[in-house]
Design a protein around this motif. Structure first.
Motif, PDB file in Angstrom:
ATOM      1  N   SER A 254      36.918  35.081  57.903  1.00  0.00           N
ATOM      2  CA  SER A 254      35.947  35.953  58.575  1.00  0.00           C
ATOM      3  C   SER A 254      36.602  37.259  59.010  1.00  0.00           C
ATOM      4  O   SER A 254      35.987  38.329  58.928  1.00  0.00           O
ATOM      5  N   ASN A 255      37.855  37.167  59.474  1.00  0.00           N
ATOM      6  CA  ASN A 255      38.540  38.391  59.885  1.00  0.00           C
ATOM      7  C   ASN A 255      38.887  39.275  58.695  1.00  0.00           C
ATOM      8  O   ASN A 255      38.790  40.507  58.780  1.00  0.00           O
ATOM      9  N   LEU A 256      39.250  38.661  57.570  1.00  0.00           N
ATOM     10  CA  LEU A 256      39.426  39.446  56.347  1.00  0.00           C
ATOM     11  C   LEU A 256      38.098  40.075  55.944  1.00  0.00           C
ATOM     12  O   LEU A 256      38.037  41.241  55.545  1.00  0.00           O
ATOM     13  N   ASN A 258      35.606  40.865  57.864  1.00  0.00           N
ATOM     14  CA  ASN A 258      35.257  41.956  58.776  1.00  0.00           C
ATOM     15  C   ASN A 258      35.994  43.240  58.436  1.00  0.00           C
ATOM     16  O   ASN A 258      35.496  44.342  58.664  1.00  0.00           O
ATOM     17  N   GLY A 259      37.190  43.105  57.889  1.00  0.00           N
ATOM     18  CA  GLY A 259      37.962  44.293  57.531  1.00  0.00           C
ATOM     19  C   GLY A 259      37.570  44.891  56.201  1.00  0.00           C
ATOM     20  O   GLY A 259      37.729  46.096  55.988  1.00  0.00           O
ATOM     21  N   LEU A 260      37.044  44.078  55.276  1.00  0.00           N
ATOM     22  CA  LEU A 260      36.827  44.530  53.897  1.00  0.00           C
ATOM     23  C   LEU A 260      35.389  44.399  53.405  1.00  0.00           C
ATOM     24  O   LEU A 260      35.010  45.050  52.438  1.00  0.00           O
ATOM     25  N   ASN A 261      34.601  43.524  54.042  1.00  0.00           N
ATOM     26  CA  ASN A 261      33.231  43.245  53.604  1.00  0.00           C
ATOM     27  C   ASN A 261      33.114  43.089  52.088  1.00  0.00           C
ATOM     28  O   ASN A 261      32.399  43.820  51.414  1.00  0.00           O
ATOM     29  N   PRO A 262      33.835  42.109  51.513  1.00  0.00           N
ATOM     30  CA  PRO A 262      33.751  41.888  50.066  1.00  0.00           C
ATOM     31  C   PRO A 262      32.414  41.263  49.680  1.00  0.00           C
ATOM     32  O   PRO A 262      31.717  40.688  50.535  1.00  0.00           O
ATOM     33  N   GLU A 263      32.089  41.359  48.411  1.00  0.00           N
ATOM     34  CA  GLU A 263      30.871  40.701  47.935  1.00  0.00           C
ATOM     35  C   GLU A 263      31.074  39.187  47.876  1.00  0.00           C
ATOM     36  O   GLU A 263      30.186  38.411  48.197  1.00  0.00           O
ATOM     37  N   ASN A 264      32.302  38.779  47.461  1.00  0.00           N
ATOM     38  CA  ASN A 264      32.613  37.362  47.305  1.00  0.00           C
ATOM     39  C   ASN A 264      33.948  37.008  47.928  1.00  0.00           C
ATOM     40  O   ASN A 264      34.879  37.804  47.883  1.00  0.00           O
ATOM     41  N   ILE A 265      34.037  35.799  48.463  1.00  0.00           N
ATOM     42  CA  ILE A 265      35.315  35.189  48.798  1.00  0.00           C
ATOM     43  C   ILE A 265      35.385  33.891  48.003  1.00  0.00           C
ATOM     44  O   ILE A 265      34.509  33.030  48.111  1.00  0.00           O
ATOM     45  N   VAL A 266      36.412  33.782  47.172  1.00  0.00           N
ATOM     46  CA  VAL A 266      36.552  32.636  46.267  1.00  0.00           C
ATOM     47  C   VAL A 266      37.700  31.761  46.757  1.00  0.00           C
ATOM     48  O   VAL A 266      38.803  32.255  47.004  1.00  0.00           O
ATOM     49  N   THR A 293      26.614  41.575  59.736  1.00  0.00           N
ATOM     50  CA  THR A 293      26.371  42.177  58.420  1.00  0.00           C
ATOM     51  C   THR A 293      27.256  41.537  57.353  1.00  0.00           C
ATOM     52  O   THR A 293      26.821  41.302  56.217  1.00  0.00           O
ATOM     53  N   VAL A 294      28.502  41.245  57.727  1.00  0.00           N
ATOM     54  CA  VAL A 294      29.428  40.593  56.800  1.00  0.00           C
ATOM     55  C   VAL A 294      28.959  39.171  56.505  1.00  0.00           C
ATOM     56  O   VAL A 294      28.955  38.718  55.354  1.00  0.00           O
ATOM     57  N   ALA A 295      28.552  38.454  57.537  1.00  0.00           N
ATOM     58  CA  ALA A 295      28.083  37.077  57.368  1.00  0.00           C
ATOM     59  C   ALA A 295      26.898  37.011  56.396  1.00  0.00           C
ATOM     60  O   ALA A 295      26.780  36.056  55.619  1.00  0.00           O
ATOM     61  N   GLU A 296      26.063  38.038  56.429  1.00  0.00           N
ATOM     62  CA  GLU A 296      24.873  38.046  55.563  1.00  0.00           C
ATOM     63  C   GLU A 296      25.192  38.490  54.139  1.00  0.00           C
ATOM     64  O   GLU A 296      24.555  38.034  53.185  1.00  0.00           O
ATOM     65  N   SER A 297      26.156  39.383  53.974  1.00  0.00           N
ATOM     66  CA  SER A 297      26.358  40.014  52.662  1.00  0.00           C
ATOM     67  C   SER A 297      27.527  39.453  51.849  1.00  0.00           C
ATOM     68  O   SER A 297      27.637  39.731  50.656  1.00  0.00           O
TER      69      SER A 297
END
Length: 323
Positions: A254-256, A258-266, A293-297
């Motif tokens: 989540s902290n990553l 929040n810093g980057l707002n990626p489309e995907n975390i794999v 916003t990050v949690a949603e996207s």
């Protein structure tokens, strides 16, 4: 005009995976050779070059068929200089000129990067990253590695240590000792070895009945898979351990995010084979700790390429770099 092939190499401490791929990222031929770490690893690159030539001969294909070779290596890499800063498991000296040696031995253009970065690129290109140019990949194995891709580019940092997700501190007080020298790293609570340690600690401080307690008591070798299997069977102690892992992993991701707002975390590596019993609680903690916003996207998913991720990502290095 001859259709060119890409060579992907995933260099490991015991085994080296190799593959020929087409420019669409499809594996055409793949094989493995032992990694010879004797004599300070002097034969490693020679053996790789020899194996590539032997495979071409076996397939009755000319060397001109190959566009170049990409390699993922286990250690921090300086792509611009073509060196690997350190690779203790391979016996190589510091600032090893990997790119130059690879080009000399194979007589091909070469591109190198860290192995976890290559796995991330593989998942981005052909796996769970779904082609997204903003993807984070975390690999949960014996240790915890990772790769961060922003706008289609791997984040390397000033000395090749960008994306060291496993060494984010998640237990700031009294955390377990990490191989890197710090305490409380994500690797100490989310790797395969950490899962077993957490289970052993849970057994020691609790009287809760558990199949894991019986396994430890009998001297049986307990694995991370055993812990997840027990949790899947509704073993209360095992479920507590999995929840603990998910908490720390969700917190770090989540902290990553929040810093980057990626489309995907794999999430990849051997531990990820646990599937939904790991992924679902990680998602819950990610949502809890992430900026709304990050949690949603940002979506979380289990990696899909398995052991092929490294060679596919290494081939991507050739495709995106060699002209």
């Amino acid at each position: 005009m001859m259709e060119k092939w890409l060579v992907g190499v995933d260099l490991g401490g015991t085994t080296t995976k190799l593959a020929f791929l087409n420019t669409y990222g499809e594996i055409l031929h793949k094989w493995e050779i032992p990694t010879d770490t004797s004599n300070k690893g002097k034969s490693i690159i020679i053996n790789i070059a020899k194996s590539i030539d032997e495979k071409l001969e076996e397939l009755d294909q000319p060397k001109e068929k190959l566009a170049g070779v990409g390699m993922g290596a286990p250690g921090p890499v300086d792509m611009s200089k073509g060196i690997i800063y350190e690779a203790v498991n391979l016996g190589w000296e510091s600032n090893y000129p990997l790119k130059d040696l690879l080009e000399v031995e194979t007589n091909l253009p070469a591109v190198i990067d860290n192995d976890a970065n290559c796995a991330a690129l593989g998942e981005m290109w052909k796996g769970a990253g779904n082609g997204s140019k903003d993807t984070i990949c975390v690999t949960l194995g014996t240790g915890v590695g990772g790769g961060i891709i922003a706008n289609g580019q791997i984040i390397h940092g000033v000395k090749g240590a960008g994306g060291e997700i496993g060494h984010i501190t998640v237990v700031p007080e009294n955390g377990a000792q990490c191989n890197c020298g710090k305490r409380g790293c994500l690797e100490t609570v989310a790797s395969a070895t950490a899962v077993v340690r957490l289970a052993k600690e849970a057994v020691e401080v609790s009287d809760t009945p558990s199949t894991l307690r019986e396994m430890f008591k009998s001297g049986e070798k307990v694995t991370a898979k055993d812990v997840f299997d027990a949790a899947r069977s509704n073993d209360g102690l095992a479920k507590k351990v999995v929840n603990q892992l998910a908490y720390y992993l969700g917190f770090a991701l989540s902290n990553l995010g929040n810093g980057l707002n990626p489309e995907n975390i794999v999430i990849g590596g051997g531990v990820s084979k646990a599937g939904d019993i790991l992924l679902e609680p990680v998602k819950e903690y990610f949502k809890k700790f992430a900026f709304p916003t990050v949690a949603e996207s940002t979506s979380l998913a289990i990696a899909t390429l398995g052991n092929d991720a490294g060679v596919i990502g290494a081939a991507w290095l050739v495709k995106s770099t060699v002209k």
